[in-house]
Design a protein around this motif. Structure first.
Motif, PDB file in Angstrom:
ATOM      1  N   PHE A  86       0.812  -1.203   0.000  1.00 24.59           N
ATOM      2  CA  PHE A  86       0.000   0.000   0.000  1.00 24.59           C
ATOM      3  C   PHE A  86       0.855   1.266   0.000  1.00 24.59           C
ATOM      4  O   PHE A  86       0.734   2.127  -0.884  1.00 24.59           O
ATOM      5  CB  PHE A  86      -1.000  -0.067   1.159  1.00 24.59           C
ATOM      6  N   VAL A  87       1.760   1.358   0.957  1.00 25.75           N
ATOM      7  CA  VAL A  87       2.562   2.577   1.028  1.00 25.75           C
ATOM      8  C   VAL A  87       3.455   2.688  -0.217  1.00 25.75           C
ATOM      9  O   VAL A  87       3.592   3.753  -0.817  1.00 25.75           O
ATOM     10  CB  VAL A  87       3.415   2.621   2.309  1.00 25.75           C
ATOM     11  N   GLY A  88       4.037   1.547  -0.613  1.00 21.17           N
ATOM     12  CA  GLY A  88       4.919   1.557  -1.772  1.00 21.17           C
ATOM     13  C   GLY A  88       4.199   1.999  -3.030  1.00 21.17           C
ATOM     14  O   GLY A  88       4.715   2.794  -3.820  1.00 21.17           O
ATOM     15  N   MET A  89       2.981   1.503  -3.201  1.00 21.59           N
ATOM     16  CA  MET A  89       2.265   1.852  -4.415  1.00 21.59           C
ATOM     17  C   MET A  89       1.870   3.326  -4.405  1.00 21.59           C
ATOM     18  O   MET A  89       1.909   3.996  -5.440  1.00 21.59           O
ATOM     19  CB  MET A  89       1.014   0.991  -4.532  1.00 21.59           C
ATOM     20  N   PHE A  90       1.529   3.824  -3.229  1.00 22.97           N
ATOM     21  CA  PHE A  90       1.184   5.238  -3.163  1.00 22.97           C
ATOM     22  C   PHE A  90       2.416   6.105  -3.428  1.00 22.97           C
ATOM     23  O   PHE A  90       2.353   7.087  -4.180  1.00 22.97           O
ATOM     24  CB  PHE A  90       0.557   5.574  -1.813  1.00 22.97           C
ATOM     25  N   ILE A  91       3.548   5.714  -2.835  1.00 27.76           N
ATOM     26  CA  ILE A  91       4.780   6.469  -3.074  1.00 27.76           C
ATOM     27  C   ILE A  91       5.123   6.427  -4.570  1.00 27.76           C
ATOM     28  O   ILE A  91       5.510   7.434  -5.163  1.00 27.76           O
ATOM     29  CB  ILE A  91       5.953   5.906  -2.237  1.00 27.76           C
ATOM     30  N   ALA A  92       4.960   5.238  -5.184  1.00 31.60           N
ATOM     31  CA  ALA A  92       5.261   5.117  -6.614  1.00 31.60           C
ATOM     32  C   ALA A  92       4.436   6.121  -7.412  1.00 31.60           C
ATOM     33  O   ALA A  92       4.950   6.818  -8.290  1.00 31.60           O
ATOM     34  CB  ALA A  92       4.961   3.694  -7.088  1.00 31.60           C
ATOM     35  N   ARG A  93       3.176   6.214  -7.064  1.00 30.37           N
ATOM     36  CA  ARG A  93       2.273   7.050  -7.846  1.00 30.37           C
ATOM     37  C   ARG A  93       2.662   8.520  -7.803  1.00 30.37           C
ATOM     38  O   ARG A  93       2.419   9.259  -8.753  1.00 30.37           O
ATOM     39  CB  ARG A  93       0.846   6.856  -7.309  1.00 30.37           C
ATOM     40  N   ILE A  94       3.248   8.951  -6.687  1.00 32.79           N
ATOM     41  CA  ILE A  94       3.561  10.371  -6.561  1.00 32.79           C
ATOM     42  C   ILE A  94       5.021  10.686  -6.876  1.00 32.79           C
ATOM     43  O   ILE A  94       5.472  11.807  -6.672  1.00 32.79           O
ATOM     44  CB  ILE A  94       3.213  10.905  -5.146  1.00 32.79           C
ATOM     45  N   SER A  95       5.789   9.701  -7.370  1.00 36.98           N
ATOM     46  CA  SER A  95       7.232   9.923  -7.524  1.00 36.98           C
ATOM     47  C   SER A  95       7.704  10.056  -8.961  1.00 36.98           C
ATOM     48  O   SER A  95       8.907  10.039  -9.213  1.00 36.98           O
ATOM     49  CB  SER A  95       8.014   8.791  -6.852  1.00 36.98           C
ATOM     50  N   ARG A  96       6.798  10.179  -9.917  1.00 39.56           N
ATOM     51  CA  ARG A  96       7.218  10.281 -11.303  1.00 39.56           C
ATOM     52  C   ARG A  96       8.080  11.528 -11.521  1.00 39.56           C
ATOM     53  O   ARG A  96       7.807  12.582 -10.930  1.00 39.56           O
ATOM     54  CB  ARG A  96       5.999  10.356 -12.219  1.00 39.56           C
ATOM     55  N   GLY A  97       9.090  11.419 -12.339  1.00 31.13           N
ATOM     56  CA  GLY A  97       9.893  12.589 -12.674  1.00 31.13           C
ATOM     57  C   GLY A  97      11.142  12.737 -11.822  1.00 31.13           C
ATOM     58  O   GLY A  97      11.947  13.630 -12.051  1.00 31.13           O
ATOM     59  N   ARG A  98      11.321  11.880 -10.799  1.00 31.44           N
ATOM     60  CA  ARG A  98      12.539  11.930  -9.983  1.00 31.44           C
ATOM     61  C   ARG A  98      13.549  10.920 -10.526  1.00 31.44           C
ATOM     62  O   ARG A  98      13.168   9.882 -11.041  1.00 31.44           O
ATOM     63  CB  ARG A  98      12.212  11.568  -8.528  1.00 31.44           C
ATOM     64  N   THR A  99      14.837  11.210 -10.346  1.00 27.66           N
ATOM     65  CA  THR A  99      15.816  10.185 -10.701  1.00 27.66           C
ATOM     66  C   THR A  99      15.848   9.161  -9.574  1.00 27.66           C
ATOM     67  O   THR A  99      15.408   9.440  -8.457  1.00 27.66           O
ATOM     68  CB  THR A  99      17.232  10.759 -10.865  1.00 27.66           C
ATOM     69  N   VAL A 100      16.385   7.985  -9.876  1.00 29.20           N
ATOM     70  CA  VAL A 100      16.444   6.929  -8.879  1.00 29.20           C
ATOM     71  C   VAL A 100      17.234   7.408  -7.657  1.00 29.20           C
ATOM     72  O   VAL A 100      16.870   7.156  -6.512  1.00 29.20           O
ATOM     73  CB  VAL A 100      17.074   5.659  -9.485  1.00 29.20           C
ATOM     74  N   ARG A 101      18.315   8.136  -7.909  1.00 27.92           N
ATOM     75  CA  ARG A 101      19.139   8.624  -6.797  1.00 27.92           C
ATOM     76  C   ARG A 101      18.350   9.592  -5.931  1.00 27.92           C
ATOM     77  O   ARG A 101      18.302   9.462  -4.702  1.00 27.92           O
ATOM     78  CB  ARG A 101      20.393   9.295  -7.357  1.00 27.92           C
ATOM     79  N   GLU A 102      17.715  10.540  -6.600  1.00 28.71           N
ATOM     80  CA  GLU A 102      16.905  11.525  -5.888  1.00 28.71           C
ATOM     81  C   GLU A 102      15.796  10.827  -5.096  1.00 28.71           C
ATOM     82  O   GLU A 102      15.515  11.157  -3.943  1.00 28.71           O
ATOM     83  CB  GLU A 102      16.265  12.428  -6.950  1.00 28.71           C
ATOM     84  N   PHE A 103      15.187   9.842  -5.744  1.00 27.94           N
ATOM     85  CA  PHE A 103      14.108   9.087  -5.121  1.00 27.94           C
ATOM     86  C   PHE A 103      14.592   8.410  -3.845  1.00 27.94           C
ATOM     87  O   PHE A 103      13.973   8.508  -2.791  1.00 27.94           O
ATOM     88  CB  PHE A 103      13.588   8.040  -6.118  1.00 27.94           C
ATOM     89  N   LEU A 104      15.744   7.727  -3.932  1.00 27.97           N
ATOM     90  CA  LEU A 104      16.212   6.965  -2.776  1.00 27.97           C
ATOM     91  C   LEU A 104      16.704   7.883  -1.667  1.00 27.97           C
ATOM     92  O   LEU A 104      16.488   7.604  -0.491  1.00 27.97           O
ATOM     93  CB  LEU A 104      17.311   5.989  -3.201  1.00 27.97           C
TER      94      LEU A 104
END
Lengths: 555, 138
Positions: A387-405
């Motif tokens: 649940f949390v992962g899917m919600f985070i995924a949905r709001i994280s478009r446009g970030r680089t993997v590094r920025e995301f992590l």
């Protein structure tokens, strides 16, 4: 009205047999014939539009009703059974949970420094959908806010207490609950150990669990063009079979874990908020108060999802973030300021020093702590991760993997350290420096309020505390309903509105039924048990992330 | 009378839009107006398109096909949203100003009981749009 064509025909007509254009900039799409929503049922009973994945929706709903019925009808029989399952899992498989947790952390840290960190979610030219503040606020509000409110005081003082008492053994088996070897009679060492253990449970590991699910989903959805649903993570392993039964089962499990995870937390949270209200204002604690709280939380959550991610969930999360930050600043300024500020670095160091031992999966002497706390926490975080992962995924478009992590792993972990230090260190200090035993002996759900009671403006801050608990529940409930709706709609985020409302109301109804009929704790044990299958999902996720990232252009 | 007509399009339900497309085409011919086909889509993969760029391409193809059929000038425009169900009306109303549209022709369904709770998109756009809105019922 004319019959609607199915989606596949519509898609074919406008781009017959052409290569799919990538998302913004370069990305490597997965070539599949599956059309999102092709297995969906659309209907308009009573004028309400529906668009659902028939099998996932129907079976998850039936299984949910079944478990609810069994739990309510055979409460005395199932409670020991569910508890036994949980105890067996966290007892015998503690090593597996702890080991898997380490894998997730190492993968995430490794990716930050690897060239794969340059890959951008949503294609090389994608722009971030949300600003940093909106993004952070939602990260916390969905995944951890409620726990921080609750355990911020309770957990450090509990570990401190256990560590201070030292170890006890019976027939060579440790019977105490202190982390590692404890710190008998040494308050300084016990405080450091207690804080390190708490930070261990609220720092890198839980956020790595969320990050793995979120990154895998975001990658396979925004870069690979697969539906935003848990089964997509399995594409590198199962190939086209993910659209069949193996995928259905994975999605159902995610719905089940999310629904019961939220409902049991909602029920337990209501009992905690009502305890707070009783403590503060003498409002009688009881079923009526709790049911009213759940109804209130559910209605606000429903309104929030009607307004949508931007106007509802994000705004509510931001309001809550501001309130939480103010409360923390208040504790830092009014409490032992210097101790907290220096404690931040000391605790961070204590964490670094203790984390190798705390995260060691094998030959643990502190069985009670590593199984009852760590393994239980890991299973609990993991059962929340779809649940949390899917919600985070949905709001994280446009970030680089590094920025995301960095943003999903490092920054939240540091915030957790600061939060736990502010609340935990203050409570420990009240005991060590002032000899105040109130927090130590208070019931778990009252520890926060007893700690605040020793500071000025206690009534006001305690009230803010209760509001925060309630609003954090709302923000978990609304994002959870969106996630369940998306999974049961086969990955469509634009399914008709009544569906998301349905899930929000169902969550509230389940919470009330369990609260009145009993069985909250039993079902929570059952939910934790879903942590085991999801640990496997996450491990597959690790593989999928690496495989998926390797085929992406590195901006 | 009208120069720019905005027609909201959902590529997943194109057949249901036929009446609105016909009316918009006729009005455009009558006044020599240009038609803007506007779509709101999710940033996540969906049934019609697996990427926003893909959706844009399909909408352009659709607009060209309509242009040939109705013989008018056209443009297309895709609005991308994280939560299209919730943000549809906001984005459409915003788009009216951005395009400079002076008429909106929009397909909608017959009124039904549930509209009090969940109003139809067309009706909501009409209550908020600063220009004339022609709701075409199927």
């Amino acid at each position: 009205m004319e019959p609607e064509r199915n989606n596949k025909e519509a898609a074919e007509e406008y781009a017959p047999g052409e290569r799919l254009p990538p998302p913004e900039g370069e990305a490597t799409l997965i070539d599949t014939d599956y059309v999102i929503g092709q297995d969906n049922l659309t209907a308009s009973p009573l004028g309400i539009n529906l668009d659902i994945h028939g099998k996932v929706f129907a079976i998850s709903a039936l299984v949910t009703v079944f478990f609810l019925f069994v739990t309510l009808a055979f409460q005395t029989q199932v409670e020991p059974l569910f508890n036994a399952i949980r105890d067996w899992l966290t007892g015998n498989l503690a090593w597996f949970f702890i080991l898997a947790g380490n894998v997730f952390v190492l993968l995430c840290l490794g990716l930050i420094f690897s060239p794969l960190g340059r890959v951008r979610i949503g294609g090389s030219e994608a722009d971030p959908d949300f600003s940093y503040t909106g993004w952070f606020a939602m990260l916390f509000a969905a995944g951890m806010g409620i726990g921080l409110m609750f355990y911020g005081v309770a957990e450090p003082i509990t570990h401190f207490d256990a560590a201070l008492a030292g170890t006890t053994a019976e027939n060579g088996v440790r019977t105490d609950w202190s982390p590692l070897g404890g710190a008998a009679g040494d308050p300084q060492a016990a405080a450091r150990l207690g804080m390190a253990a708490t930070i261990f449970h609220w720092g890198l590991h839980p956020w790595a669990i969320y990050a793995v699910v979120a990154l895998a989903l975001a990658l396979f959805s925004f870069n690979k063009g697969l539906p935003l649903t848990v089964r997509s993570i399995f594409y590198p392993v199962l190939g086209e079979r993910v659209w069949g039964w193996p995928g259905h089962v994975i999605d159902m499990l995610a719905v089940f874990a999310t629904l019961f995870g939220l409902a049991t937390s909602l029920g337990l949270g209501a009992s905690q908020a009502s305890a707070g209200l009783a403590h503060l204002f003498g409002i009688p604690e009881g079923d009526v108060t709790m049911v009213l709280l759940i109804i209130g939380i559910t209605l606000v959550a429903t309104a929030s999802i009607m307004l949508g991610v931007d106007k509802g969930v994000k705004r509510l999360s931001q309001v809550n973030m501001v309130l939480a930050a103010l409360l923390m600043l208040f504790v830092i300024i009014v409490g032992p300021t210097l101790l907290i500020l220096s404690g931040f670095f000391q605790n961070l160091w204590a964490y670094v020093a203790h984390v190798p031992a705390l995260s060691n999966p094998f030959f643990r002497e502190d069985a009670n702590f590593s199984q009852g706390w760590t393994a239980f926490y890991w299973a609990w975080w993991i059962s929340w991760s779809p649940f949390v992962g899917m919600f985070i995924a949905r709001i994280s478009r446009g970030r680089t993997v590094r920025e995301f992590l960095v943003s999903v792993l490092l920054v939240p972990s540091l915030v957790s350290v600061l939060w736990m230090t502010a609340f935990g260190q203050t409570a420990i200090n009240q005991f060590v420096a002032d000899g105040f035993e109130g927090v130590k002996i208070a019931a778990l759900e009252l520890k926060l309020f007893v700690m605040l009671g020793q500071l000025p403006l206690a009534e006001l801050t305690s009230l803010i505390g209760i509001v925060l608990v309630v609003v954090f529940f709302i923000t978990s409930s609304d994002s959870g309903s969106l996630v369940i709706d998306t999974i049961t709609a086969g990955g469509k985020v634009d399914a008709p509105k009544p569906q998301r409302v349905f899930w929000a109301l169902i969550e509230g109804a389940i919470a009330i039924a369990l609260l009145l009929g009993g069985g909250l704790v039993a079902l929570q044990a059952m939910t934790v048990s879903t942590g085991l299958p999801f640990t496997l999902v996450l491990l597959v996720g690790c593989y999928a992330i690496i495989k998926g990232l390797l085929s992406e252009p590195r901006g | 009378m009208y120069h720019r007509i905005m027609v909201p399009i959902d590529l997943a339900h194109v057949d249901a839009l036929e009446p609105a497309l016909q009316v918009a085409g006729d009005i455009a011919r009558l006044y020599g107006a240009k038609i803007w086909y506007v779509s709101v889509t999710a940033n996540t993969p969906g049934p019609v398109a697996r990427t926003p760029a893909d959706y844009e391409k399909k909408l352009t193809a659709f607009a060209m096909q309509q242009g040939v059929e109705h013989g008018q000038q056209f443009e297309s425009r895709v609005l991308i949203s994280h939560d299209p169900v919730a943000d549809l009306e906001d984005l459409l109303v915003q788009s009216i100003a951005e395009i400079g549209a002076d008429l909106v022709v929009m397909q909608t369904h017959l009124p039904r009981k549930l509209d009090a709770l969940l109003p139809a998109h067309g009706g909501k756009v009409a209550t908020r749009a600063p220009v004339s809105v022609l709701l075409v019922r199927s």
